[in-house]
Design an enzyme around this catalytic site. Structure first.
Site, PDB file in Angstrom:
ATOM      1  N   CYS A 290     -13.827  -1.904   6.935  1.00 34.92           N
ATOM      2  CA  CYS A 290     -12.507  -1.142   6.288  1.00 34.92           C
ATOM      3  C   CYS A 290     -13.129  -0.245   4.768  1.00 34.92           C
ATOM      4  O   CYS A 290     -12.741   0.769   4.672  1.00 34.92           O
ATOM      5  CB  CYS A 290     -11.417  -1.609   4.927  1.00 34.92           C
ATOM      6  SG  CYS A 290     -11.074  -3.097   6.115  1.00 34.92           S
TER       7      CYS A 290
ATOM      8  N   ARG B  74       1.084  -0.907   0.141  1.00 34.69           N
ATOM      9  CA  ARG B  74       0.288  -0.113  -0.122  1.00 34.69           C
ATOM     10  C   ARG B  74       0.669   1.595  -0.181  1.00 34.69           C
ATOM     11  O   ARG B  74       1.491   1.011   0.608  1.00 34.69           O
ATOM     12  CB  ARG B  74      -1.130   0.420   1.187  1.00 34.69           C
ATOM     13  CG  ARG B  74      -2.190   1.342   1.388  1.00 34.69           C
ATOM     14  CD  ARG B  74      -2.833   0.575   2.466  1.00 34.69           C
ATOM     15  NE  ARG B  74      -3.609  -0.113   2.407  1.00 34.69           N
ATOM     16  CZ  ARG B  74      -4.127  -1.176   3.964  1.00 34.69           C
ATOM     17  NH1 ARG B  74      -3.574  -0.049   5.196  1.00 34.69           N
ATOM     18  NH2 ARG B  74      -5.053  -1.831   3.712  1.00 34.69           N
TER      19      ARG B  74
ATOM     20  N   LYS C 160      -5.815   6.715  12.497  1.00 34.08           N
ATOM     21  CA  LYS C 160      -6.184   7.253  11.316  1.00 34.08           C
ATOM     22  C   LYS C 160      -6.870   8.439  10.611  1.00 34.08           C
ATOM     23  O   LYS C 160      -7.555   9.058  12.168  1.00 34.08           O
ATOM     24  CB  LYS C 160      -7.600   6.658  10.717  1.00 34.08           C
ATOM     25  CG  LYS C 160      -6.980   4.862  10.356  1.00 34.08           C
ATOM     26  CD  LYS C 160      -8.315   4.005   9.639  1.00 34.08           C
ATOM     27  CE  LYS C 160      -7.943   2.161   9.702  1.00 34.08           C
ATOM     28  NZ  LYS C 160      -8.917   1.797   9.091  1.00 34.08           N
TER      29      LYS C 160
ATOM     30  N   ARG D 216      -1.912   6.733   9.882  1.00 31.05           N
ATOM     31  CA  ARG D 216      -2.093   5.832   8.684  1.00 31.05           C
ATOM     32  C   ARG D 216      -1.813   6.979   7.728  1.00 31.05           C
ATOM     33  O   ARG D 216      -1.912   8.240   7.563  1.00 31.05           O
ATOM     34  CB  ARG D 216      -3.220   4.562   8.456  1.00 31.05           C
ATOM     35  CG  ARG D 216      -2.118   3.347   8.847  1.00 31.05           C
ATOM     36  CD  ARG D 216      -3.132   2.498   9.035  1.00 31.05           C
ATOM     37  NE  ARG D 216      -2.805   0.956   9.443  1.00 31.05           N
ATOM     38  CZ  ARG D 216      -3.176   0.662   9.341  1.00 31.05           C
ATOM     39  NH1 ARG D 216      -4.307   0.003   8.641  1.00 31.05           N
ATOM     40  NH2 ARG D 216      -3.124  -0.756  10.780  1.00 31.05           N
TER      41      ARG D 216
ATOM     42  N   CYS E 107     -15.468  -9.180   6.484  1.00 37.01           N
ATOM     43  CA  CYS E 107     -15.564  -9.315   7.547  1.00 37.01           C
ATOM     44  C   CYS E 107     -16.085  -8.079   8.370  1.00 37.01           C
ATOM     45  O   CYS E 107     -15.867  -6.585   8.463  1.00 37.01           O
ATOM     46  CB  CYS E 107     -13.998  -9.027   7.857  1.00 37.01           C
ATOM     47  SG  CYS E 107     -12.774  -7.741   8.436  1.00 37.01           S
TER      48      CYS E 107
ATOM     49  N   LYS F 163      -3.704   0.749  15.517  1.00 39.09           N
ATOM     50  CA  LYS F 163      -3.487   2.222  14.347  1.00 39.09           C
ATOM     51  C   LYS F 163      -4.069   3.147  13.980  1.00 39.09           C
ATOM     52  O   LYS F 163      -5.500   3.379  15.263  1.00 39.09           O
ATOM     53  CB  LYS F 163      -4.325   1.287  12.588  1.00 39.09           C
ATOM     54  CG  LYS F 163      -6.192   0.690  13.305  1.00 39.09           C
ATOM     55  CD  LYS F 163      -5.982  -0.024  11.483  1.00 39.09           C
ATOM     56  CE  LYS F 163      -7.582  -0.409  12.337  1.00 39.09           C
ATOM     57  NZ  LYS F 163      -7.801  -1.328  11.467  1.00 39.09           N
TER      58      LYS F 163
ATOM     59  N   CYS G 233      -7.721 -11.318   1.201  1.00 38.02           N
ATOM     60  CA  CYS G 233      -7.434 -10.745   2.894  1.00 38.02           C
ATOM     61  C   CYS G 233      -7.582 -12.131   4.151  1.00 38.02           C
ATOM     62  O   CYS G 233      -8.745 -12.624   3.944  1.00 38.02           O
ATOM     63  CB  CYS G 233      -8.532  -9.785   3.214  1.00 38.02           C
ATOM     64  SG  CYS G 233      -9.182  -9.237   5.337  1.00 38.02           S
TER      65      CYS G 233
ATOM     66  N   CYS H  48     -14.678  -3.771   0.329  1.00 36.95           N
ATOM     67  CA  CYS H  48     -13.553  -3.763   0.732  1.00 36.95           C
ATOM     68  C   CYS H  48     -13.179  -4.957  -0.210  1.00 36.95           C
ATOM     69  O   CYS H  48     -13.832  -5.223  -1.089  1.00 36.95           O
ATOM     70  CB  CYS H  48     -12.935  -4.172   2.614  1.00 36.95           C
ATOM     71  SG  CYS H  48     -14.081  -5.423   3.101  1.00 36.95           S
TER      72      CYS H  48
END
Length: 1465
Positions: free
Chosen positions: A1379, A973, A1108, A1042, A1375, A1106, A1336, A1330
């Site tokens: 995302c 990414r 964001k 991120r 899931c 993470k 994934c 996603c």
């Protein structure tokens, strides 16, 4: 009026109508066999009609001889009759029609039009007085068929329904039908039936029928045809149709008129012209008799200048056709109110049903625009060969050959000449001898005529040049062009160039010889000749005609489609059928171009193979994999099943991808190119004989150990080496008690438990082996003394992928397997809340429970009771594990030993702390060629470098069965704060995708690119290529800040620049300071220094999870600012940003069944000035760094830190570090969180265009070459030195900074490449998904590969309610990590198991409200049933401007939810 959803093709639609609205149905010998079969099938079930009377069936062999008597007896007893026949039999029914019309008898005739040429038979009955209606697909057949019966009953007249019964008739459609079995429509039908039953006319016609052999016309009673038109209009209104159906440009100047039976290829070709900017339209005549001048003229826009009537009836001998006369008469009826009557022309169309092309329609317009005063002909029957001509393919979109034929169309356009394509059955093995044209020899014969015809044409040109040389009869320019053409006639580009130039010059010549050349001018262009066939060509190379083509040495290409799925390759049903390897056969024959391709594996390779085959000056054989899917599993569509079959076939070596080009040898190049990683042994042996194997092995060094004939020998050698190195260890463990630990694990939990057991067993003096269950043969289980299974539960009680084969083998195990000496124990993992409904409780830990029971039944001795690990226990599944573990060691007799049990994997913080600032052993792992994976601990660290290790889950099971490790690859990414890249960078991105990844580009929900399918040996090189394009991947993932989002497309250029600068500044400020990224990936050496390396902001353990950040510019929340840990909301005064409101604590991730986890919207802290934005952001990060939960990663996001301690505490902690008080937030308002498609002009005068990219996946596919188009657009922008690309957080793309003078050129480009989005529904434009499967590792269900198909079905429902253009946000993830942010969508789907989703409703269209769980664990059928009535109710009840998400709250469907803690209430 109520609508119901059903699945119909044309035949089942018409029998559904006829059997429900008739008392007797008549079929004739000419009736389509599917009609007869459908009627017979339904009548076997004692079918009754809607009036609750039995239905009888009468079959007659001859219409002329038997129809009158059949009708006589039925009308005599007042029976309600429906007749099914072919349109070719209508002439024979004329006497019957006249009599029935005169006496007002309601009979419906459904007449099949199998060929457009047969429509002339329908014209023959136009004067009888019968009502004539027309349709051309299943949906229309049902609705128009219902209208036919309703009109027949209401007006007591015969109605003839003409329907298209061509290739598309068998295609099933999900269609919404008017419910005529109850309600007002039923009542109206019943009243009309009662009126008919009591009418005196019945007795009259019955008497007349008795007195004559042929039914003679009787005097017509007064019939009010205007009233009938009104009745038809009213009936069509209720069925979503119209008398004259208009489609195309709303302000069209050129209008085509055609009967409603015309095939869909006409509509498709017209749409293609419209998409390229042509102002054309089509009016399809659904109600041909009675003809309504008013309705027809109302359908014609005032912009019309030219009317072209398309008539396909080949039997017309009159100067003007009937349809033309009707159209012309309407314009001169006195009812036309336009300023000027448009020119009306008639084109006699001589093409097959699917032969309409864009080029043909343009030819019609060109000819009709002249002052021609008679009907003209377009096309000849011999010029079109079974479905494709001039590059257009329309009838195969849903067939196995469809994608390949579309590609031929795209690549060769008007040069394509294809033979031997009739329908899907022509390429399916099960029907390989059905028709004489399903044979390569037949196609070869057709094309060889073209070859000879063009050769004679070339001889004529040569003769003229020879004569001219002697006589000087040609002008110098013409002689030059003809000579150049003759020399280059086999070169596609040059022959076109010189041919066009010669034609332009020939138009000025008047000699007889040159006139003949000009007449045959179409032969100047080099055709691309293709024969298309299926499996049948591979069984008998000689008789199928393949050998004839190969041996001819002519420039003819064969496309052979292999339809056998890989999963059926060892089917017993096929054991007696031996296919020949046509590719090997052709290569061995010599002088033949050969390729093996698979469009679902590599689109680019198919393109390259087709172009090379076309350019090769001789025969070509292209083998194309096109698996025919007869059935699919839950949640798997046919296209997805085809994709999976292809991937497994290619990955296993069953279907290798390669190209053999003999032309390369003459150029000193290798003729063989392997485009996949594996190839069959027989091909390698051929290459070895031809001395080409050495080159292949040098270009693909890994191939030898995988696919050569000596693979088994090499494997044996490797094993022997391993045995030698472990000999001492083996001796020392001979006396140790063995323990086999087998696991079935999808998400990694069961594997972690199994490995922990293995480590502890070793400490206790046991000899453990730990492996996936499917890696061990069930037949060897009885030889094992102690076996422990650790099994998680997938989906609805299913076994994980790496243990499915084990379970199947145990279920089918025979009595020969004696488990009496085997001791076993099972530890089952599950989540008791994952399936909360009472009826679903048995799914909890079902796999382990079933396995435990089965082993006991097989006679194995139990070591312990079943152990169960429940995710809902205080310590998760470890609670049950710690209770079961001591029992296992006691059963094995090793419980008294004192051991030190350490966790198998250290905590994430421990990994980070010991990683030497994110280095770990990544550099060493990249050099390890023995595996395609990195070490497990390094995969945790690689995320900080923007890299996720993945494997292809589509091929995982098959690879395990073959003994291979998973197909490891890496997702990489980029870090692109603000999502802005230059055209030059886009070109680099495109090149990297092709060179290192899977050939596609993914625009993510975080406004950046990511690549999929990069293998380990290409990792470093791909990142270095990104670096050369001034892009990097550092901190794109991992426990750091991120990629930063910002609004990509505001009207104010000043605001755009300001938010982009903040995004870039904040991203740079929060980058990790470690030099690890540059050392590992860019080969930058560590500079020796006495100063210790530090991370001043993050520290050695970085953040707990993470982090964001997003920047939004009201009124548009297109970055979903409240879904981020940190949000900046721009406050604008007088066109300038005066500061930002700051929000904190947003995040979407949660865990199924765990109510302690939930999505949360950000809370607004207050307002800061632009110069304070970085400072407050840093302090927010530092508070999370110091107080975030580092013991439970599911509870480690900032949202939980805030909710655990309170927003006021958090604000105070931030203010303490800032040293100043945060001012109150300022007012703002959001109106949407979607993108604004189309053109927007910014304040500096530059333009920006937002285009729709479905789920962010930029790719080339048959019918849509999006990736190629964007590459060409980048080239154009580079040439113009203008423009930039902006990625959106909704996965779309903005082409920005376009100067006003360049806008028309860009607009023309966008139109040409069909990059506009106006044809998409409001639902699709606001969709997001996603990646999910197959890459994934967290995905539980499909997402990106499924949502587009689901939207198509939902669009059909919305169309019926008039809601197609209404914007509804719909999002899907595989899931619960969120995302694609489904938890704030108006309609959200979160995957739970294959084909199963939780359905959430009520999110805010502005992104300021969470959704709510509406229904749990639903599949596609449930989804459609649940949403259909909601859409209908919304359409009825909504107030002006009310979004769907707002309505479901107001209607009480779900509760409004704004706080994460209330999400599960």
């Amino acid at each position: 009026m109520a609508l119901t959803l059903g699945i119909f093709n044309v035949y089942t639609a018409l029998t559904d109508i006829g059997l429900n609205l008739s008392e007797t149905v008549i079929t004739v010998a000419s009736s389509p066999s599917p009609i007869r079969d459908s009627i017979a099938k339904q009548l076997k079930q004692a079918k009754s009609n809607v009036f609750d009377t039995a239905v009888e069936h009468t079959h007659i062999a001859n219409v002329r001889a038997e129809l009158h008597s059949a009708v006589h007896s039925l009308v005599a007893r007042n029976s309600l009759v429906t007749i099914y026949l072919s349109a070719s039999d209508l002439i024979n029914a004329i006497p019957t029609l006249y009599a029935l019309i005169g006496d007002r008898v309601p009979i419906v005739i459904h007449a099949a039009v199998s060929d457009p040429a047969h429509i002339g038979d329908a014209y023959a009955i136009r004067q009888t007085g019968a009502v004539l209606l027309a349709s051309n697909n299943a949906k229309e057949a049902h609705s128009v068929g219902l209208v036919a019966h309703a009109i027949a009953l209401k007006e007591q007249l015969p109605v003839v329904h003409l329907y298209d019964s061509g290739a598309a008739a068998r295609e099933a459609q999900h269609i919404h039908t008017v419910d005529f079995k109850q309600g007002p429509l039923f009542d109206e039908l019943k009243r009309s039936l009662d009126a008919y039953k009591t009418a005196d006319a019945v007795d009259k016609v019955a008497g007349e029928l008795k007195s004559t052999l042929y039914i003679k016309p009787s005097p017509q009673s007064s019939i009010n045809y205007e009233q009938i038109s009104t009745s038809i209009r009213e009936s069509f209104g209720s069925s979503q149709s119209s008398l004259f159906d208009y489609s195309g440009s709303p302000d069209a100047t050129d209008i085509f008129i055609a009967l409603g039976t015309n095939s869909s290829s006409l509509t498709h070709s017209l749409n293609s012209l419209v998409n390229h900017g042509r102002k054309v339209a089509l009016v399809r005549v659904r109600a041909y008799r009675p003809w309504s001048d008013e309705d027809f003229l109302a359908a014609i826009p005032s912009s019309a200048k030219l009317i072209a009537v398309l008539d396909a009836a080949h039997s017309l001998s009159t100067t003007w056709g009937p349809l033309f006369l009707d159209v012309a008469a309407s314009f001169h009826s006195g009812k036309f109110n336009g300023a000027e009557v448009p020119a009306v022309r008639e084109a006699r169309i001589h093409v097959p049903a699917e032969g309409y092309t864009s080029a043909l329609l343009e030819s019609v317009v060109e000819k009709a625009s002249t002052d021609i005063d008679e009907a003209f002909t377009v096309g000849t029957p011999l010029a079109y060969t079974n479905g494709i001509h001039n590059g257009e393919v329309d009838s195969f979109e849903n067939t196995v050959e469809g994608p390949y034929l579309k590609m031929l169309n795209q690549l060769f356009a008007q040069r394509a000449s294809v033979a031997n394509v009739s329908n899907e059955s022509s390429v399916l093995e099960s029907d390989r001898s059905a028709t004489p044209d399903a044979n390569a020899e037949y196609g070869f014969g057709k094309l060889i005529v073209q070859v000879q015809q063009r050769a004679r044409f070339a001889d004529s040109v040569a003769e003229i040049l020879k004569s001219s040389a002697a006589e000087g009869s040609l002008s110098a320019p013409l002689q030059t062009e003809l000579g150049a053409w003759l020399q280059n006639r086999d070169n596609a580009e040059k022959s076109r160039k010189h041919g066009d130039a010669a034609v332009a010059l020939l138009e000025k010549e008047d000699s007889e010889a040159l006139a003949a050349i000009f007449k045959d001018r179409a032969l100047f262009a080099k055709p691309s000749r293709w024969i298309v066939g299926g499996d049948q060509l591979s069984y008998d190379v000689g008789n199928s005609g393949v050998h004839h083509v190969i041996s001819s040495k002519e420039d003819i290409n064969i496309l052979v489609l292999d339809t056998q799925p890989y999963s059926e390759k060892i089917s017993t049903a096929r054991a007696d059928k031996r296919k020949k390897d046509l590719g090997l056969y052709a290569m061995q024959y010599g002088g033949v171009y050969v390729a093996s391709v698979a469009v679902n594996a590599s689109y680019a390779q198919v393109v390259r193979a087709f172009m090379e085959a076309d350019a090769y000056p001789g025969p070509s054989v292209v083998l194309a994999y096109a698996p025919h899917i007869s059935k699919t599993g839950r949640g798997v569509s046919v296209p997805l099943a085809m994709l999976k079959e292809t991937k497994v076939a290619v990955d296993s070596g069953y279907w290798p991808l390669y190209r053999w080009n003999p032309s390369n040898e003459a150029a000193g190049k290798e003729p063989f190119s392997l485009d996949s990683d594996k190839v069959k042994r027989e091909i390698l042996e051929f290459l070895d004989r031809e001395n080409h194997l050495a080159y292949l092995l040098s270009s693909k060094p890994n191939i030898a150990s995988q696919i050569t004939a000596s693979a088994e020998t090499e494997l044996k050698s490797a094993i022997e080496g391993k045995v030698q190195s472990s000999y001492a260890q083996l001796l020392s463990s001979l006396n140790a008690q063995p323990l086999l630990v087998l696991y079935g694990s999808d998400g990694g939990n069961a594997e972690a438990v199994a490995k922990r057991l293995g480590a502890e067993a070793k400490q206790r003096g046991l000899r453990p082996r730990v492996m996936a269950a499917d890696s061990f043969s069930v037949e060897d289980l009885p030889t094992e003394r102690n076996v422990v299974f650790v099994v998680s539960t997938a989906g609805q009680g299913e076994f994980p992928g790496n243990s499915k084969e084990t379970w199947k083998a145990l279920v089918s195990a025979s009595e020969d397997l004696n488990f009496g000496e085997t001791r076993f124990s099972v530890f089952a993992l599950g989540d008791r809340n994952y399936w909360p409904l009472p009826g679903d409780k048995h799914y909890f830990a079902k796999s382990g429970k079933d396995l435990d029971h089965r082993l006991e039944v097989l006679g194995a001795e139990r070591l312990t009771p079943l152990g169960v690990g429940d995710d809902q226990d205080p310590d998760g599944y470890w609670t049950g594990f710690n209770a079961w573990r001591p029992l296992l060691w006691k059963g094995l007799g090793v419980d008294e030993m004192d051991v030190s049990v350490e966790p198998i994997l250290p905590s994430d913080d421990a990994i980070k702390e010991s990683s030497n600032y994110l280095r770990g052993t990544i550099a060493e792992g990249l050099k390890d060629t023995s595996t395609g994976a990195l070490a497990e601990l390094d995969t945790k660290l690689s995320k900080f470098h923007g890299i996720y290790q993945q494997d292809d889950r589509d091929t995982r099971d098959e690879r395990a069965r073959q003994g291979f490790e998973p197909a490891y690859s890496f997702m990489v990414r980029c870090r692109i704060p603000g999502g802005v890249v230059t055209p030059e960078q886009w070109l680099a991105v495109d090149q990297i995708a092709d060179k290192w990844a899977n050939g596609t580009i993914k625009i993510t929900t975080r406004q950046t690119f990511q690549y999929h399918g990069i293998i380990k040996r290409g990792l470093k090189a791909s990142i270095q290529d990104m670096n050369r394009a001034l892009m990097d991947t550092i901190a794109a993932c991992g426990d750091v800040n991120r990629n930063v989002l910002c609004n990509p497309n505001e009207h104010s250029s000043t605001v755009n620049a300001a938010v982009l600068k903040l995004a870039r500044d904040w991203s740079e400020h929060m980058l990790p300071h470690t030099n690890a990224y540059h050392e590992i990936w860019l080969d930058k050496k560590l500079v020796a220094t006495t100063q210790e390396e530090t991370e001043p902001l993050y520290g050695k353990t970085y953040l707990p999870r993470k982090f964001k950040c997003a920047i939004a510019v009201p009124p548009h929340n297109d970055v979903d600012v409240f879904a981020n840990d940190l949000g900046y909301i721009a406050i604008i005064e007088k066109g300038e940003i005066v500061g930002y409101n700051v929000s904190v604590g947003g995040g979407m991730g949660m865990t199924h069944g765990n109510k302690k986890t939930y999505p949360r919207l950000g809370s607004v802290l207050g307002f800061v000035t632009p110069d304070q934005a970085i400072d407050i952001g840093e302090k927010i990060v530092l508070v999370q760094r110091d107080f975030g939960d580092r013991t439970n990663r599911k509870h480690a996001r900032l949202k939980y830190t805030i909710d655990d301690r309170g927003i006021e505490w958090f604000k105070a902690e931030v203010e303490k570090r800032l040293g100043w008080t945060i001012p109150p937030a300022r007012p703002f308002k959001f109106i949407s969180n979607g993108d604004r498609f189309g053109w927007v002009q910014e304040s500096n005068g530059e333009w920006a265009f937002t285009m729709f990219i479905q789920n962010g996946r930029v790719r080339d596919a048959p019918g849509r070459q999006e990736k190629t188009a964007l590459k060409l657009l980048s080239d154009l922008l580079v040439q113009e030195r203008a423009g930039e690309f902006r990625l959106t957080a909704n996965q779309h793309l903005v082409v920005a900074r376009i100067p006003p003078q360049l806008k028309p050129k860009i607009e023309a480009f966008l139109r040409k490449h069909e990059l506009h989005s106006e044809h998409h529904s409001g639902l699709r434009l606001n969709s997001m998904a996603c990646v999910a499967l197959p890459t994934c590792g967290l995905a539980m269900a499909e997402s990106e590969r499924y949502l587009p198909l689901l939207i198509t079905k939902l669009d059909s429902i919305l169309d019926d309610e008039g809601l197609r253009s209404d914007a509804i946000s719909i999002r899907m993830t595989g899931c619960p990590n969120g995302c694609a942010r489904p938890q704030i969508a108006e309609i959200g789907f979160v995957g739970k198991a294959p084909g199963t989703y939780n359905l959430y409703l009520g999110g805010g269209f502005e992104g300021e409200r969470l959704s709510k769980l509406y229904k749990e664990s639903v599949g596609e059928e449930d989804i459609l049933k649940l949403l259909k009535p909601l859409f209908k109710q919304w359409a009825i009840e909504r107030i002006t401007g009310e979004h769907f998400g707002d309505w479901v709250i107001r209607a009480g469907i779900v509760k409004a939810t704004r706080e994460g803690k209330d999400f599960h209430d």
